[in-house]
Enzyme design. Structure first.
Site, short mmCIF file in Angstrom:
data_model
loop_
_atom_site.label_atom_id
_atom_site.label_comp_id
_atom_site.label_asym_id
_atom_site.label_seq_id
_atom_site.Cartn_x
_atom_site.Cartn_y
_atom_site.Cartn_z
N LYS A 281 19.39 6.37 -5.54
CA LYS A 281 18.80 5.94 -6.30
C LYS A 281 18.80 4.24 -5.82
O LYS A 281 19.40 3.69 -5.65
CB LYS A 281 20.21 5.89 -7.29
N GLU A 395 28.20 16.45 -24.04
CA GLU A 395 28.34 15.92 -25.67
C GLU A 395 29.50 17.18 -26.59
O GLU A 395 30.57 16.41 -27.17
CB GLU A 395 27.02 16.16 -26.32
N ARG A 423 23.92 16.93 -30.55
CA ARG A 423 23.60 17.94 -29.43
C ARG A 423 24.83 18.47 -29.75
O ARG A 423 25.19 19.62 -29.84
CB ARG A 423 23.71 17.66 -28.03
#
Length: 673
Positions: A281, A395, A423
């Site tokens: 990353k 979630e 969600r």
């Protein structure tokens, strides 16, 4: 000579040699760094997939072949390779290039993304549709290691393996270690598995063994077990093999030749294949490589000062961010050395108060779904590591786990961005509220969030929550009231949703935060003709709009509602009585939101009290039935007329439609008779 500006589309990649592809990768990184230094955006993830993107676009024929970017915040190289170089400087600005794939923007963008874990299901749907109509296009899905662990992704993997859906899954592993066994034997085995000879010989061998009289089935089972054991010993990925998906990896994600060879072989297979690619990353920009969390979203002015528009730039002394992702993916602004200190945003104020409460109440625990830094709960983790839970991109699990913690005597706070809380709607209804548990739901990024666009605006949560029994819903007019409402949440024993925006606060001096009685609104000013009732920080804009209207001669009252559920019926109806116009204000969709709640009260009163029958209600909020695109929060508020001038203009237009005249006074009962 620069290559990137000359590319007309991904097909041009097939005419480039190895050295040119390497140069192109450098140019893509430089363009992303230069742009994000000005616009803000998701820097680290996009820098990490440059070679991966080049390899996919060189081998596939987009848009005939379909490349699905799960989440989509890593798609900047994809955008640069698909005809958006000339407009890339408009990234995430109003009317400019979106920060996520957008179908309206390019035929190469397959899916309007933004939420993690959706890509595999979309990709499988595309692949199954292709097979039903006997199509020939190839389907590839790029998914990150964290998103792969979401419940939706695991459900999709199970179905893909069971059905044998032919597709390429690229696992971009840039943080999580998935038991990598890197070595010569692992690489050799991956090459064997990609070969057609291996597939044909394996199938022929199995058929031959199975036909042996009496012992065939047993011998076949033993043979398959042995083969599986060898694969499991040699490399990771047995989970995928068990699900019926061929696993290839680990492939170095910045080695273009290795990527091209592996992807080319995987695309030849007539079955689902997952290629595990190890990337870094922030690749190519040293500050981002060193601080992968902080540079996930180029967020804060101190961070932007660290940007130098060149590859491998070194950060300037003292320029690294002190808060990572507290304003996730916000636009960049450079600060001069004598610039004023940054005003803390609502998230920072929320977490500071939560810590103070937690220091005096050992029952307080924090839960988040893969966003400890963005929600500020990393500070709770640092001080009370045993009282913090990051469940990853899950979630639903976060909300249900909070219910269990509450049932066990804890006082859980689950902090989730408004857009991601969508969600977990069933878990809020079925688990938290049906069981009436004292879970504090911190709805971060409520309202317009700006540059991340349609998938991230926090505009739908309030109407969804208003219909749920037992749930208390609050939002503060300023950061100091946020502290008081958080105290209120812990002083009562029901589910409590606290909505607050991404915005900075008003830099108000600290006050002693006292709990506010649930359902008690605040009268800020009285007026005889117009009543403004605001929910949340929009109250300050309502106050300024009231000042503009007062200059024009209108007598304007103002209420800080604080509560969307329960609404302060007594105060609002008392102040609305006989008014010419009542205006509700919220930074949420107007359908079913706070204004609808006030309308319900007004309609009940009209049936029994003549003083309300000529009172007109105007609901001001985010227009329903449309998604809000990307742009700065200020631009978007201006666009949907939720800035001060826009609010005042909407009130004026309503008054003009009523043929109302300033100074005429309130509607009286005598006029109604």
């Amino acid at each position: 000579m620069a290559i990137l500006p000359t590319l007309r589309g991904p097909a041009d990649l097939r005419g480039l040699g190895d050295a040119q592809l390497a140069q192109l990768a450098d140019e893509i990184r430089e363009k992303i760094i230069e742009t994000v230094a000005t616009t803000g955006g998701h820097l680290g993830s996009s820098l990490g997939v440059v070679e991966l993107t080049i390899a996919l676009h060189r081998l596939l024929e987009s848009p005939r072949d379909r490349i699905v970017w799960d989440t989509g915040h890593q798609a900047y190289p994809h955008k640069l390779l698909t005809g958006r170089y000339d407009r890339f400087d408009t990234l995430r600005s109003l009317g400019g290039v979106g920060g996520f794939p957008r179908r309206s923007e390019s035929p190469h963008d397959v899916f309007d993304g933004g939420h993690a874990g959706t890509g595999l299901s979309i990709g499988q749907g595309l692949a199954e549709a292709r097979d039903l109509r006997h199509g020939m296009e190839r389907i590839a899905v790029v998914i990150g290691d964290a998103a792969l662990m979401s419940g939706l992704s695991l459900e999709a993997l199970n179905d893909i393996g069971q059905r044998g859906t032919r597709m390429l899954i690229v696992l971009n592993d840039n943080e999580m270690s998935i038991s990598p066994t890197v070595g010569a034997f692992s690489k050799y085995l991956s090459q064997i598995k990609l070969s057609s000879a291996w597939k044909q010989s394996k199938s022929a061998y199995d058929r031959t063994i199975e036909r042996i009289p009496f012992v065939g089935p047993t011998a076949l089972e033993l043979s398959q077990r042995l083969r599986k054991s060898v694969v499991n010993f040699a490399q990771p990925g047995q989970l995928f093999e068990d699900l019926g998906i061929t696993y290839i990896g680990v492939v170095p994600g910045h080695d273009l030749r290795a990527l091209l060879q592996t992807f080319a072989g995987a695309l030849q297979l007539r079955e689902p294949v997952i290629v595990h690619v190890r990337t870094q990353k922030g690749r190519g920009y040293r500050p981002a490589e060193a601080d992968q969390v902080g540079f996930h979203g180029a967020a804060l002015p101190p961070m932007m000062a660290a940007f130098e528009p060149r590859l491998n730039g070194a950060s300037k002394p003292g320029s690294m961010p002190t808060e990572s992702m507290a304003d996730d993916a916000a636009p960049a602004t450079r600060r001069s050395p004598d610039a004023p200190v940054k005003v803390p945003n609502y998230t920072a104020v929320f977490v500071a108060e939560l810590l103070e409460i937690a220091r005096h109440d050992s029952r307080v625990v924090g839960i988040t779904a893969g966003m400890p830094t963005g929600t500020g709960l990393n500070r709770l983790q640092a001080e009370f590591p045993d009282r913090f839970f990051d469940v990853g991109i899950a979630e639903q699990h976060a909300v249900t786990m909070a219910t269990g913690l509450a049932m066990g005597g804890q006082r859980p706070v689950v902090a989730i961005y408004s857009t991601f809380l969508q969600r977990a709607f069933d878990q809020v209804v079925h688990d938290v509220c049906q069981n009436d548990q004292p879970v504090v739901i911190a709805v971060d990024r409520a309202g317009l969030v700006g540059e991340d666009g349609t998938s991230h605006q926090g505009m739908f949560t309030l109407p969804a929550q208003r219909q749920v029994p037992n749930l208390v819903i609050a939002s503060p007019k300023d950061e100091q009231e946020l502290r008081a409402l958080l105290r209120t949440a812990f002083s009562q024993d029901h589910p409590f949703a606290l909505h607050y925006p991404r915005d900075p606060g008003f830099n108000l001096p600290p006050v002693d935060p006292k709990p506010i009685p649930v359902g008690q609104a605040e009268l800020l000013q009285e007026g005889s003709e117009i009543l403004l009732v605001g929910f949340g920080p929009i109250v300050e804009r309502a106050r300024q709009a009231a000042d503009l209207l007062a200059i024009e001669g209108w007598s304007v009252g103002l209420i800080n509602a604080r509560w969307a559920k329960p609404i302060d019926r007594q105060l609002i109806m008392e102040q609305a009585r006989g008014k010419r116009l009542v205006v509700t204000l919220e930074e949420s969709v107007t359908t079913g939101g706070f204004g609808s709640g006030v309308l319900e009260l007004l309609e009940e009163a009209r049936a029994v009290d003549p003083a309300y029958r000529e009172v007109v209600l105007k609901i001001i909020g985010i227009p329903a039935d449309q998604f809000i695109e990307h742009g700065s929060v200020a631009d978007l508020r201006h666009l949907v007329r939720l800035d001060v001038e826009g609010i005042a203009a909407q009130v004026r237009e309503t008054l003009q439609g009523l043929h109302a005249v300033a100074g005429a006074g309130a509607v009286t009962e005598a006029r109604l008779v």
